[in-house]
Structures are given as structure tokens and as C-alpha cells.
Design a protein around this motif. Sequence first.
Motif, PDB file in Angstrom:
ATOM      1  N   SER A 119       1.078  18.469  49.505  1.00 17.79           N
ATOM      2  CA  SER A 119       1.419  19.096  48.230  1.00 17.79           C
ATOM      3  C   SER A 119       1.699  20.588  48.427  1.00 17.79           C
ATOM      4  O   SER A 119       2.407  21.194  47.629  1.00 17.79           O
ATOM      5  N   ALA A 120       1.192  21.169  49.513  1.00 15.48           N
ATOM      6  CA  ALA A 120       1.536  22.567  49.809  1.00 15.48           C
ATOM      7  C   ALA A 120       3.042  22.692  50.081  1.00 15.48           C
ATOM      8  O   ALA A 120       3.715  23.585  49.558  1.00 15.48           O
ATOM      9  N   LEU A 122       5.383  20.528  49.182  1.00 10.91           N
ATOM     10  CA  LEU A 122       6.110  20.190  47.958  1.00 10.91           C
ATOM     11  C   LEU A 122       6.050  21.341  46.954  1.00 10.91           C
ATOM     12  O   LEU A 122       7.014  21.611  46.246  1.00 10.91           O
ATOM     13  N   GLY A 123       4.897  22.028  46.915  1.00  5.59           N
ATOM     14  CA  GLY A 123       4.759  23.169  46.027  1.00  5.59           C
ATOM     15  C   GLY A 123       5.721  24.292  46.389  1.00  5.59           C
ATOM     16  O   GLY A 123       6.331  24.923  45.523  1.00  5.59           O
ATOM     17  N   LYS A 124       5.877  24.535  47.694  1.00  8.56           N
ATOM     18  CA  LYS A 124       6.824  25.568  48.137  1.00  8.56           C
ATOM     19  C   LYS A 124       8.260  25.179  47.766  1.00  8.56           C
ATOM     20  O   LYS A 124       9.051  26.003  47.303  1.00  8.56           O
ATOM     21  N   LEU A 125       8.574  23.913  47.972  1.00  6.83           N
ATOM     22  CA  LEU A 125       9.908  23.415  47.631  1.00  6.83           C
ATOM     23  C   LEU A 125      10.167  23.568  46.143  1.00  6.83           C
ATOM     24  O   LEU A 125      11.235  24.025  45.711  1.00  6.83           O
ATOM     25  N   PHE A 126       9.175  23.187  45.352  1.00  7.32           N
ATOM     26  CA  PHE A 126       9.251  23.257  43.893  1.00  7.32           C
ATOM     27  C   PHE A 126       9.447  24.712  43.442  1.00  7.32           C
ATOM     28  O   PHE A 126      10.154  24.993  42.479  1.00  7.32           O
ATOM     29  N   SER A 127       8.814  25.640  44.188  1.00  7.25           N
ATOM     30  CA  SER A 127       8.919  27.066  43.854  1.00  7.25           C
ATOM     31  C   SER A 127      10.265  27.652  44.268  1.00  7.25           C
ATOM     32  O   SER A 127      10.533  28.813  44.005  1.00  7.25           O
ATOM     33  N   GLY A 128      11.084  26.858  44.959  1.00  7.59           N
ATOM     34  CA  GLY A 128      12.395  27.356  45.367  1.00  7.59           C
ATOM     35  C   GLY A 128      12.349  28.124  46.679  1.00  7.59           C
ATOM     36  O   GLY A 128      13.302  28.823  47.021  1.00  7.59           O
ATOM     37  N   PRO A 169      11.841  15.721  45.274  1.00  8.67           N
ATOM     38  CA  PRO A 169      12.268  16.860  46.114  1.00  8.67           C
ATOM     39  C   PRO A 169      13.784  17.053  46.132  1.00  8.67           C
ATOM     40  O   PRO A 169      14.264  18.188  46.109  1.00  8.67           O
ATOM     41  N   MET A 172      14.953  19.042  43.252  1.00  4.69           N
ATOM     42  CA  MET A 172      14.722  20.484  43.431  1.00  4.69           C
ATOM     43  C   MET A 172      15.768  21.101  44.366  1.00  4.69           C
ATOM     44  O   MET A 172      16.234  22.213  44.141  1.00  4.69           O
ATOM     45  N   LEU A 175      18.907  21.448  42.439  1.00  7.20           N
ATOM     46  CA  LEU A 175      18.730  22.513  41.448  1.00  7.20           C
ATOM     47  C   LEU A 175      18.831  23.883  42.118  1.00  7.20           C
ATOM     48  O   LEU A 175      19.447  24.809  41.580  1.00  7.20           O
ATOM     49  N   ASN A 176      18.249  24.001  43.322  1.00 12.32           N
ATOM     50  CA  ASN A 176      18.330  25.265  44.070  1.00 12.32           C
ATOM     51  C   ASN A 176      19.774  25.643  44.355  1.00 12.32           C
ATOM     52  O   ASN A 176      20.092  26.813  44.527  1.00 12.32           O
TER      53      ASN A 176
END
Lengths: 292, 292
Positions: A119-120, A122-128, A169, A172, A175-176
Motif C-alpha cells: 500500500s506504500a 500504491l499510495g505513492k502512485l495515487f499521490s501522483g 493503478p 491513476m 489520470l497522471n
Amino acid sequence: MQILKGAPVAAAIRDEIKKELEGCETKPCLAIVRVGEKQEDLSYERSALKRMSGVGIETKLFVFPADISMDDFSAEFAAINDDPTIDGILLFRPLPAQLNESQIVESIAPEKDVDGISSAALGKLFSGDKHAFAPCTAQAVMEIIHFYGIEPQGKRAVVLGRSLVVGKPLSMLLLNENATVTICHSRTASLPEVCREADILVTAIGKAKWVDERFVSEKTIVIDVGINVDENGMLCGDVNFGQIEDKVFMATPVPGGVGAVTTAVLAKHVLEAAKGRRALNSKGGKNGLSAD
Amino acid sequence: MQILKGAPVAAAIRDEIKKELEGCETKPCLAIVRVGEKQEDLSYERSALKRMSGVGIETKLFVFPADISMDDFSAEFAAINDDPTIDGILLFRPLPAQLNESQIVESIAPEKDVDGISSAALGKLFSGDKHAFAPCTAQAVMEIIHFYGIEPQGKRAVVLGRSLVVGKPLSMLLLNENATVTICHSRTASLPEVCREADILVTAIGKAKWVDERFVSEKTIVIDVGINVDENGMLCGDVNFGQIEDKVFMATPVPGGVGAVTTAVLAKHVLEAAKGRRALNSKGGKNGLSAD
């Protein structure tokens, strides 16, 4: 209709890696961690071992019995995590029921998580975060899009499927790059109509030949992530290719599409992980890889 | 058209919290961390202090000068993180330029991250973890949806804006409840047409009265997250309310809509954080709060 084959995309990625590794004394190293002898794991493993060796990436194979205890596996996995000679870890999932998969996944060292499973990551990916490792299959879709000169910006992308391995993912990643992204799933009402709005339609639902002509238009670029077996025992995608091939703008085949690019992306991520780690570990060396 | 006011939603959340805290010896505690004296921070702080005290949640206010050094602030923030009497942390952002905001944000203890700002919290949310703390404003939108009996499943939700504070996390929350979610932004082509497809349209772009009648239909439920100031110096949303109010199914006002619910969600998260932490710290007590 243009067929978007994976092979030239993978070849281009591998050429890049080979060029970068030329003359390096120390090679990046991928640990492949397998529990049990599942057919699909073995098949992907063979392909990964061959592809890594082909580009000059070393591999270490760790195989454990299907009935290994959580304590034993945790200790083994921790040792792999801590091994300074290993740059990236590929862990086959799902793990057997006696293993706490989520605990193992969350314990993976972030800098070695080359398949973006924690999830770390995935969290970075989600944050762009552009340095996040996306799951290899999701990234493979983007590599195909880039290779064939498809510009996501301003396009409508519809992602069918919301798994953590592909759907979310990939949404995201699209979206990026400024696509307008719609995430669909089994509970979506009027699914064919929603999918037909897409300029780029990515299918990742794991249902053989389920997506038919009602889901597409003449402008649709279809990227089929599904790997299924049809009623005749043949490999096929989520898309009924025969039915859509004359009706869309571009489409990836199965086999020979997204699946052909995944291990190339894995190799690319291992190289990036090695560069990140070795640069941290040593101040010397031309590119941080030669001076480990 | 039905106006979806925030006040009854917030009141219902606060009543729940008060009921749960009745007779508890130890109260949950929120740390509010402010650097400098920005007007908008002060205004939110006043409201948060009043609301927490109203439901029986304690607060500790930490105020630092706008020119505090990174070293000093890091040390202060670490102490707040480690303080066992603090259950949740609200950090006002953006921080002044001399502070490494991303480093501070990532250092927040996950169990105290009640506004869901770290990539760990966002990663959990992205993974569909129901125990993740979503950013309070994104969660406030969901609370309004639930309170007014709106069922996201099978509906088309269009989220206008892709920030980490509202757009992206809210998209995941809507997806978790089986909406079909489209994420739009400044680069979206044909924005009014895309928005008009929505059953639920959430606007979070921070442009005063920018969304007009072209973006809506008679079925649209409009949730306006924007808080802007119009040409006359009056508070207004992203939506031109006067222009859409006779043309849509339901809409939240600004002020008095989403903004009125945010601090109630914050209080709810602090209570949940306290329950999680105290249960970890003590085996005794009826609900884990009475035996710290």
C-alpha cells in the motif's frame, strides 16, 4: 484496424535496458519468491528468468513448500528483504491460506517493491509520485500506449475492472497523463454504453471474450489485459476479438499484446530499483551500478 | 429541487459521538498544529475548537512562528506524534516554504492521521481498506450522500477535480460504494457534456461559480465542495447556484453544505483513532476509552 502487438514494445524496452547495462560490472538482481508449484506461477517464472537473463539482469530464485508456516516464511522473506545484493522482489500471489498475505505484502522493502504491491507503493502512485513503481501489468498498458504514439491527454479512457493489480493503478497512470478516466465494474449500469464513450478502452475483468461489439465504436482503442481460456482451451482475452476487429480503431491481441510487455516492464523496474539503491549505497561509479 | 443542507448531517454525526462518549472517563484528544497566523487557518481552527469541545473531544493547540526552522519544527512535530495523550493530529497546510512539507506529512503517525494526509493513509484508501481515514472533506461528501439516502451503487458519479484532498480520495470512496466514477479536470475535453452524464456531480476545482447550467441535467445531484469568494466578496461555491437551482434534482448550498460537515467528520475520526489506539494500549475498559 491497427493491431497493437506487444513484442516490438517489449523489444524496445529491453534494448534500452541492455544499452544502459553495457559495461556495468555489477548487474541488478531480481529475487523471485514462489510458494508451491502452481502452473501459472511456473510459466510466468520461466518467462521472467529468460527475459531477465536476456537483458543482463541477475535472478535469484527462492522456492518454498506450499505448506510452509507463517513464522518460517516471514523469516525467509525478511532475509530476502534485507539481502543487500537483491534490488527487486517479485512475489507470486495469492499465497497459501496459512500465510498472512497482507502482512507479508506490507513488509516488502519499498525500494525493492518492483511490482508495486504494497500500500506504500500504491499510495505513492495515487499521490501522483512519478517515481512510484506501478504494478507491472498496469505499466505495460502505458508502455503500449506510449510506443504506438497514443496521446492520453484530453482523451476519454474507460477502465473496465477495479483491481489493485490493474484497474485502479492504471486509472491513476492515465489520470497522471491527463486522460479523463472512468472506472467501470460489475455493478456499472449500462456497461456497453459507458464503454462505448471511450477513446481508450482497457478491459481487465478476467471474463473470456465477454466484451463484444456493443462496447466499442470506430474510434475505440482497445487494450485487452485479460488472460483467459476459451471453450476450446485456447488462450483469449476479455474481448471477443473476432467480433470487434473490423469495428474499432486499434486493438491489442491476446496472446501477444499486454502480456508480452509485462516482464520487460519488470526488468525496467529492477534496473530503476538498482539505480536507486546503489546510488544510495555508494557515492562512486559512473551510474551508481559499477561501484557496489 | 431539494437543497441538501450540511447542518442536519453534522448534527447527526455529533449526536452519535456524544452518545458514544457519554460516561467515558478519558476523552479523545485532537492536536491542532498551526504554523503562522493565516486567516483561513484561524477561521477553521476556531470552528474546530468549538465543535470538538461541543462533543466532548479535548484539543491541544500547538502554534509555531511562521519562520520556524525545519529542524525545530521536525522536533516539535515528532514530540506531538509521540505524545501518548494525543489521538489525532490536524496539521494546517500549506506549510511555509522553509519547511519540507512532504517530509513532515510522511512522518505523521498513521494511527493519528485523522485527516488522511500521508501517502500511507491514501494508499490504504486506494486499496479499499474500510478502516483508512479519508481526508475529512472527501468523507464529508459521503456523509451527505448517506444522510440524504442517496445510493451510489449503479449511479454515475462525476468528480470534477483531482486533488489529493478531495477529488482522488472521493473517487475511491464512491468506487468503494459501487458507483461508476469519472474523474474530470482542467484538461478534460467537452467538460460540460461529460459532467451532464452524472447522476452525482461533485465539484472541487476552486473556481467561483464556474459550473453553470450546461453541466447539469434534471437528474443531477450536485455536491459543491468549492469555497470561493465571488466578485462581491461573498462566499460561494464552484457552482453558479442561482443558475442551476431550478434545473437539477438536488444540490448542496455554499455556505452551509459540505463545509458545515467537515469538522463533524474530523471529530468522528478522532473518536475512531482514540478507540483504535486505546484498545491497543489497554486490555481493560468497556470500550477501550475508559481505561487509558
